[in-house]
Design an enzyme around this catalytic site. Structure first.
Site, mmCIF file in Angstrom:
data_model
loop_
_atom_site.group_PDB
_atom_site.id
_atom_site.type_symbol
_atom_site.label_atom_id
_atom_site.label_comp_id
_atom_site.label_asym_id
_atom_site.label_seq_id
_atom_site.Cartn_x
_atom_site.Cartn_y
_atom_site.Cartn_z
ATOM 1 N N HIS A 89 0.828 -1.208 0.000
ATOM 2 C CA HIS A 89 0.000 0.000 0.000
ATOM 3 C C HIS A 89 0.862 1.258 0.000
ATOM 4 O O HIS A 89 0.573 2.227 -0.685
ATOM 5 C CB HIS A 89 -0.909 -0.046 1.241
ATOM 6 N N ARG A 128 12.609 14.524 10.014
ATOM 7 C CA ARG A 128 12.379 15.455 8.894
ATOM 8 C C ARG A 128 11.304 16.487 9.202
ATOM 9 O O ARG A 128 10.961 17.303 8.348
ATOM 10 C CB ARG A 128 11.972 14.645 7.646
HETATM 11 N N1 INI Z 1 -2.136 8.049 3.856
HETATM 12 C C1 INI Z 1 -1.106 8.804 4.278
HETATM 13 O O1 INI Z 1 -1.140 10.031 4.095
HETATM 14 N N2 INI Z 1 -0.054 8.230 4.917
HETATM 15 C C2 INI Z 1 0.032 6.883 5.112
HETATM 16 O O2 INI Z 1 1.053 6.428 5.720
HETATM 17 C C3 INI Z 1 -1.028 6.065 4.666
HETATM 18 N N3 INI Z 1 -0.967 4.643 4.868
HETATM 19 O O3 INI Z 1 -0.004 4.123 5.449
HETATM 20 O O4 INI Z 1 -1.872 3.904 4.461
HETATM 21 C C4 INI Z 1 -2.137 6.693 4.024
HETATM 22 N N4 INI Z 1 -3.182 5.956 3.578
HETATM 23 C C5 INI Z 1 -4.449 6.566 3.240
HETATM 24 C C6 INI Z 1 -4.541 7.057 1.797
HETATM 25 O O5 INI Z 1 -3.729 8.230 1.604
HETATM 26 C C7 INI Z 1 -5.973 7.428 1.413
HETATM 27 O O6 INI Z 1 -6.440 8.458 2.253
HETATM 28 C C8 INI Z 1 -6.916 6.210 1.510
HETATM 29 O O7 INI Z 1 -6.425 5.142 0.723
HETATM 30 C C9 INI Z 1 -8.349 6.596 0.987
HETATM 31 O O8 INI Z 1 -8.308 6.989 -0.385
#
Ligand code: INI
Length: 162
Positions: A89, A128
């Protein structure tokens, strides 16, 4: 020799939008504070900076494009944090965020900088976000000012013009 085009970091008179994510808010709120501080220190007025909250990094390009296409801003800073987990993911979210942000800038013609952290661990994110590796939100804000003013230089306009 031909001309050299450069952008300074003078932000006076600029209107800037920031897109920040609710995901990993602990980190992203520090990136946002770093970006706002850098913009203010370089002459962008506090009331000339709007912040839009996106759910996650995946949604950032869509929101950044909306803001850029609105015609209300000279540029957009994108901020977020994707932390590598045990699943693929991470790669999908991180690569969509990066390629989507650059596509949004190209499609709108409005500079959009990329301050979305893509890291292996929460420790790397903290480094960071205002500790030993600086603040990537501030860096993204300064890169945006430089790009806006570089564009103005190429177009033959000074950074003082609206
Ligand atoms: N979104 C993030 O901004 N950071 C992450 O680490 C993350 N992880 O790990 O899954 C993440 N997932 C959510 C993604 O950006 C969407 O909001 C979600 O898939 C719905 O569209």
């Amino acid at each position: 020799m031909g001309q050299i085009f450069e952008g300074d970091m003078n932000g006076s008179g600029l209107r800037i939008a920031i897109v920040a994510t609710r995901w990993n808010e602990f980190i992203v709120e520090r990136l946002t504070a770093g970006a706002q501080d850098a913009l203010n220190r370089h002459g962008v007025r506090k009331d000339a900076i709007d912040v839009a909250m996106a759910p996650g990094a995946y949604e950032v390009p869509f929101v950044a494009k909306k803001l850029a296409a609105s015609g209300r801003y000279h540029g957009v800073v994108t901020l977020g944090c994707v932390i590598r987990g045990a699943t693929p993911h991470f790669d999908y979210v991180a690569s969509e965020a990066a390629s989507g942000v650059s596509a949004a800038a190209r499609e709108t013609g409005v500079p959009i900088s990329f301050g979305v952290l893509t890291v292996d661990s929460i420790e790397q994110a903290i480094e960071r976000a205002g500790t030993k590796a600086g603040n990537k939100g501030a860096e993204a804000a300064l890169a945006l000012l430089e790009t806006i003013n570089l564009c103005r230089s190429i177009e033959g306009r000074s950074s003082e013009e609206a």
